[in-house]
Design an enzyme around this catalytic site. Structure first.
Site, PDB file in Angstrom:
ATOM      1  N   ASN A   9       0.855  -1.178   0.000  1.00 56.89           N
ATOM      2  CA  ASN A   9       0.000   0.000   0.000  1.00 56.89           C
ATOM      3  C   ASN A   9       0.896   1.234   0.000  1.00 56.89           C
ATOM      4  O   ASN A   9       1.490   1.582   1.026  1.00 56.89           O
ATOM      5  CB  ASN A   9      -0.918  -0.010   1.231  1.00 56.89           C
ATOM      6  N   ARG A  89      -2.531  -2.323  -3.690  1.00 59.37           N
ATOM      7  CA  ARG A  89      -3.770  -1.564  -3.559  1.00 59.37           C
ATOM      8  C   ARG A  89      -3.771  -0.458  -4.605  1.00 59.37           C
ATOM      9  O   ARG A  89      -2.887   0.399  -4.622  1.00 59.37           O
ATOM     10  CB  ARG A  89      -3.878  -0.947  -2.169  1.00 59.37           C
ATOM     11  N   GLU A 387      -7.052  -4.103   5.521  1.00 58.46           N
ATOM     12  CA  GLU A 387      -7.086  -4.123   4.056  1.00 58.46           C
ATOM     13  C   GLU A 387      -5.982  -5.003   3.477  1.00 58.46           C
ATOM     14  O   GLU A 387      -6.138  -5.602   2.419  1.00 58.46           O
ATOM     15  CB  GLU A 387      -6.947  -2.705   3.493  1.00 58.46           C
TER      16      GLU A 387
END
Length: 400
Positions: A9, A89, A387
């Protein structure tokens, strides 16, 4: 060496990664780097309970992602971690990506074309993809999209009342964001409450960016962010919902260009602008406690928007089965949770005051914390956002 999936990320001020066993999806470790670290940027992680770090050092901005990921790869190799695949992501999937995808040269080109859809979010992810492709040449690279969870939005929920060719030919519509967080919250709540409650779930993701989603049978049926992550709640530096006419009027009255207006609404608005204090809500709450009227106004705007949103999304669901808080503020600010729920007493929602003051357990994947009173009309939970686990889960089937 342990074959793992790396969940990546890349943000504007930080990089966060976690690695998971390729076959069991058990978390093996995580690391974080903050470009604004006063001691200089370093990867910080733990091994056997002992904190370790891999210094990155100074590097021109245009080269720093590649150098940083290369140092990460060397560090992982030193501790015996073999990366079999990397899940990235990507905030905006545009009209063509509604699920995870292996990043081929053709996909990479298509992702580059989406930078205009999310100019503040997608370009850093692309830098991360390119850097990981070099640092982990034998690992498959996979894009996982924040918009994908909302691909189930009904047409009436995703369509704007704008000229039809804008919608039909140019795909300008609601896409929704924070999908990885909302997906994880839905799974976590399902394991914690009865089916009758999980079936009609509202998730409040409250952080520097805020969004809420109505989830029916595990599927997103309405969400507050739209074509971009600018719509919805007032946020740390983003304006949230405003009259679109304000943009044109401000342009004429203030002599602002479109680029200047875009910067103002994305980076110079939100509760930092209203409060005049900070984009950090903790500092705004402190200023409010000290009697700052603008800080009070900023907090009230967030709280009142959250109340309206919960009531509206409950209507979308035909009634509220469960409410979940997640995100940095949702997980860590009992006062904000309390003030939101106090304004929803007419819906029968009640907090357990002691439970609301508790913290999530320190486990890597903590169980949701139930903070509702026994006589609440629906369970209220706090869910630790993961996430990264969702990224790993969605990456695993594509790397074999």
């Amino acid at each position: 060496m342990t074959p793992c999936i790396l969940a990546c990320n890349v943000g504007s001020t930080s990089l966060k990664v976690a690695w998971f066993d390729q076959h069991t999806l058990t978390e093996r470790g995580m690391a974080r780097l903050d470009w604004l670290d006063a001691n200089g940027p370093s990867w910080y992680t733990k091994l056997g309970g002992q904190a370790i770090h891999w210094p990155v050092g100074s590097e021109p901005v245009q080269n720093r992602i590649a150098r940083t990921v290369r140092i990460l790869a060397e560090g992982l190799d030193d501790i015996g971690v073999a990366i079999a695949g990397v899940g990235h992501r990507v905030v905006h999937g545009g009209p063509h990506f509604s699920g995870p995808v292996i990043i081929t040269p053709e996909v990479r080109t298509e992702l580059d074309s989406l930078s205009n859809w999310a100019p503040l979010h997608n370009p850093p992810a692309l830098e991360g993809i390119d850097a990981c492709s070099l640092a982990f040449p034998n690992a498959r690279q996979v894009a996982v999209f924040d918009t994908a969870f909302h691909a189930t939005l009904p047409e009436a929920a995703r369509t704007y009342a704008i000229p039809w060719d804008w919608t039909h030919q140019h795909h300008l519509r609601r896409y929704g964001f924070h999908g990885l967080s909302h997906s994880w919250a839905s799974m976590a709540v399902r394991a914690a409450v009865a089916e009758e409650h999980w079936d009609r779930l509202v998730v409040l993701h409250l952080g520097a960016g805020c969004s809420a989603t109505a989830i029916r049978h595990g599927r997103s049926v309405f969400t507050t962010m739209g074509l971009t992550p600018l719509e919805g709640f007032p946020m740390a530096s983003r304006c949230g919902d405003i009259d679109p006419g304000l943009v044109f009027t401000a342009g004429r009255l203030l002599g602002k260009t479109p680029d200047e207006l875009e910067k103002a609404l994305w980076k110079e608005s939100g509760w930092q602008a209203v409060s005049g204090v900070s984009a950090d809500l903790r500092q705004v709450l402190q200023a409010e406690a000290e009697g700052n009227p603008r800080a009070h106004l900023a907090v009230e705007m967030l709280v009142r928007h959250a109340r309206r949103t919960v009531a509206a999304l409950a209507t979308e669901l035909g009634g509220l089965g469960c409410l979940a808080f997640t995100g940095g503020i949702g997980e860590n600010s009992p006062p904000i949770r309390q003030r939101i729920i106090e304004g929803l007493a007419h819906m029968g929602l009640k907090l357990h005051e002691t439970a609301n003051q508790q913290n999530l357990s320190p486990e890597p994947i903590p169980k949701p914390l139930v903070i509702s009173a026994g006589h609440s009309s629906a369970p209220i939970l706090v869910v630790g956002a993961r996430e990264d686990w969702v990224i790993a889960r969605d990456t695993a089937p594509l790397i074999g």
